[in-house]
Structures are given as C-alpha cells and as structure tokens.
Design an enzyme around this catalytic site. Structure first.
Site, PDB file in Angstrom:
ATOM      1  N   CYS A 136     -62.845  12.235 -73.314  1.00  0.00           N
ATOM      2  CA  CYS A 136     -62.124  11.512 -72.263  1.00  0.00           C
ATOM      3  C   CYS A 136     -61.182  12.472 -71.539  1.00  0.00           C
ATOM      4  O   CYS A 136     -60.153  12.874 -72.108  1.00  0.00           O
ATOM      5  CB  CYS A 136     -61.362  10.347 -72.911  1.00  0.00           C
ATOM      6  SG  CYS A 136     -60.242   9.489 -71.806  1.00  0.00           S
ATOM      7  N   CYS A 139     -57.694  11.248 -70.858  1.00  0.00           N
ATOM      8  CA  CYS A 139     -56.841  11.183 -72.062  1.00  0.00           C
ATOM      9  C   CYS A 139     -56.402  12.572 -72.494  1.00  0.00           C
ATOM     10  O   CYS A 139     -55.228  12.803 -72.776  1.00  0.00           O
ATOM     11  CB  CYS A 139     -57.609  10.565 -73.228  1.00  0.00           C
ATOM     12  SG  CYS A 139     -58.489   9.054 -72.816  1.00  0.00           S
ATOM     13  N   ASP A 140     -57.347  13.507 -72.565  1.00  0.00           N
ATOM     14  CA  ASP A 140     -57.080  14.783 -73.238  1.00  0.00           C
ATOM     15  C   ASP A 140     -57.014  15.984 -72.305  1.00  0.00           C
ATOM     16  O   ASP A 140     -56.766  17.104 -72.757  1.00  0.00           O
ATOM     17  CB  ASP A 140     -58.170  15.034 -74.299  1.00  0.00           C
ATOM     18  CG  ASP A 140     -58.123  13.986 -75.405  1.00  0.00           C
ATOM     19  OD1 ASP A 140     -57.064  13.351 -75.564  1.00  0.00           O
ATOM     20  OD2 ASP A 140     -59.136  13.802 -76.098  1.00  0.00           O
TER      21      ASP A 140
END
Ligand SMILES: Cc1cc2nc3c(=O)[nH]c(=O)nc-3n(C[C@H](O)[C@H](O)[C@H](O)COP(=O)(O)OP(=O)(O)OC[C@H]3O[C@@H](n4cnc5c(N)ncnc54)[C@H](O)[C@@H]3O)c2cc1C
Length: 311
Positions: A136, A139-140
């Site tokens: 993701c 997200c990361d």
C-alpha cells in the site's frame, strides 16, 4: 455454541469497519454481535505503524488501535464471538449465519470481511513484509522518502502508486509483465512523463534479494529469459486485491472486481444487509474510510429496523 436469540445486528468481520459499526450500533441501543474468525483489527491489526489515521501525531501501532476499537465497542455492550462465518442466508428473516461455533440470527447483517492484497508468490515475500515488501503506497510510501523503490503491476493501482511514490522517493523502478500499461490515460500519461521512473517491461520478479531488509530483486525478461538484478529499498506489490466475498457470492450483487456493490449508504442489493470497509466498491481503501462506512451502516440499519417495526 450457537444461539436461539435474534440480534438486532450481526457484524461479520472485526476489522476497523466492523468494530466501528458495532460501536455505533450499541450506542444506538442495538443488540449487537461481532463474529471474527481470527483477531480484532483485520489487516490493520497486522500493520506496524499507521501514520495517516488522524489523532495520532506519532503514528499508532495497528494492533493497539485494533484492540482499542474492540474495547471501545465492548465498553458499550457489543459482544464478540471468535468464529468463522461459513454460510449465510441473507434473504431469510431473521437472517441466519452458520459459523464454526454454531448458528446465529439477526435482523440486520453488516458484511465487514475486508479485501486482501494479492501477493507476488515469490519466496520469502511474506517474511519481508514490513522490511521492504509493501502492498500500500498511500500507507507505507513515506518510509521510503528519498530512497529507491520498485512497483510491480500494470493497472490503475500500480500506476497511481508509482506516481505517488515518484513524488516521495528518489527513484521508482516500475516492473510490468507486459509491454504496455493497462492503466487509464489519466494515470498512464503523467507516469510515462516522470523523469525519476525507470520502466522494466515484459519482466517478472523472480527472486527477492535481502540481508535483514530488502536490498533488491532479480527480474526475468519474459521474452528473452535474461535475468537482471535491481537494487531497491522497497518493493510495492500493486497487482490487485481479493475481496472476501465468498460468503455472499450469489446472494448480493458484486461489481466486476468482485467487491460488494454498495454506495456511500453501504446498502447492498438485499434489504437489511450492509457492506462496509474494504469489501465494498469504493475509491480508497484505508482505515479512515472503513470506519466512516461503519458509522453510516448503522444509520441505515436503524432506518431499516424502524420500517420493519411499522409492518
Ligand atoms: C500491509 C498493509 C498496510 C496498511 N497500512 C495502512 C495504513 O497505514 N493506513 C491505512 O489507513 N490503511 C492501511 N492499510 C489498509 C487498511 O488496513 C484497510 O483499509 C482496513 O483494515 C480495512 O478495514 P476493514 O474493516 O474493511 O477490513 P479488514 O481490516 O480486512 O478486516 C476484515 C476482518 O474480517 C474478518 N473476516 C473475513 N472473513 C470472515 C468470515 N467469513 N468470518 C469471520 N470473520 C471474517 C477478517 O479476519 C478480518 O479481521 C494497510 C493494509 C495493508 C495490507
């Protein structure tokens, strides 16, 4: 185990969407049960640090946040039973759920079973999650600020992820098994123009290279069979997701991607059944959008229950 009692609401799946639905439901006075097959939190529970959920300026461990969501819902009276829902009769009244722990019934059902990222299927992939392998970008991505990352895929998500990462990382290596992108023009054209994106067409990741953390990958050219090694600090697998909809297939209308067709109201094609979080059709699958769905579903369920009591 099983129970004869008829709940106002059964939530299938104890991720952020499910526990938010449970929280709002019990606070609205609904007798509510959460059925979860593993442990609270779903995918979020397996995430080391969540940096984009508002209210946690230092970030928050996904497992801790999951436990807090469960405890918050249970403080107001939500009940959790750890059981896998194996079959559902969603058109019946009351709706019936056959689980590994017996049968449960409810007037409304909230499907919150999530969607799992598809994996590359190469050796040591699972062991390197959180140590270079990621699924993701939203997200990361920030963990790789100023570094080199690879993105594997060729559809809209991969192109969108690569575009996002190209604004954060020093360099993006884009790996696709075909010679052209499937992604829509709106993602494709800007990506092809990015100066810090290097393309490896007709290529497949054959092996991941690492010490403690990922250091690179071996790619195989699918036309020539030739292998090349690339160096990268992160590798984002963007080859799609698999919604957990086996339970409802044939009962609820699914979209072409296999997600439950439900709009912002979370209503599905069956009255009294709501779909929340990653399992429904939506443009962004994140914790913040999952919890929003949980709250909306309860509002809709209350309307449905009010109509039922008028009949
Ligand atoms: C590696 C990774 C990192 C991520 N990082 C972030 C991040 O930093 N920020 C962010 O906002 N989002 C992040 N996400 C996305 C986020 O985790 C999801 O969007 C979110 O968890 C979706 O919540 P959900 O409740 O819809 O589903 P899930 O979290 O997937 O929960 C579904 C639950 O349903 C249960 N379940 C499924 N089938 C059944 C069944 N038949 N019977 C009983 N239980 C069942 C599962 O066990 C699971 O607990 C990340 C995702 C991944 C994979």
């Amino acid at each position: 185990m099983g129970e004869k009692r008829i709940y106002d609401m059964i939530v299938v799946g104890g991720g952020p969407a499910g526990y938010t639905a449970a929280l709002y439901a019990v606070r609205a006075g609904l007798d509510t049960l959460v059925l979860e097959k593993f442990s609270a939190g779903g995918q979020m529970g397996q995430t080391q640090v969540i940096d984009n959920y508002p209210g946690f300026e230092e970030g928050v461990n996904g497992f801790d946040l999951a436990e807090r969501m469960r405890q918050q819902a249970e403080r107001f009276g939500a009940k959790t039973i750890y059981a896998e829902v194996e079959r559902a009769d969603l058109a019946a009244f009351p709706k019936a759920l056959q689980t590994s722990e017996g049968k449960f019934h409810a007037r409304t059902v909230v499907i919150a079973t999530g969607a799992n990222p598809r994996e590359l299927g190469v050796e040591e992939e699972a062991a390197l999650v959180g140590r270079g392998v990621a699924y993701c970008a939203a997200c990361d991505g920030m963990f790789y600020k100023g570094k080199t990352v690879a993105v594997v895929g060729g559809g809209n998500t991969a192109a969108e992820d690569a575009l996002l990462l190209s604004r954060i990382a020093k360099k993006v290596i884009f790996i696709h098994r075909r010679d052209t992108l499937r992604a829509a023009k709106v993602y494709r054209d800007p990506l092809l123009r990015m100066e810090n994106v290097e393309f490896h067409w007709n290529s497949r990741v054959e092996r991941l290279l690492h010490q403690d953390n990922l250091t690179g990958a071996v790619l195989r050219d699918l036309n020539t069979g030739k292998r090349v090694s690339i160096s990268c600090d992160g590798l984002f697998v963007s080859i799609g997701r698999k919604p957990a909809t086996e339970l409802v297939a044939g009962q609820l209308i699914l979209d072409p991607g296999g997600y439950i067709q439900a709009d912002e109201t979370t209503r599905t094609s069956l009255p009294g059944v709501f779909a929340v979080g990653d399992v429904r059709t939506k443009p962004l699958r994140q914790v913040v959008t999952a919890v929003a769905d949980g709250a909306v579903a309860v509002q809709m369920a209350e309307e449905y229950l009010a109509q039922l009591s008028e009949i």
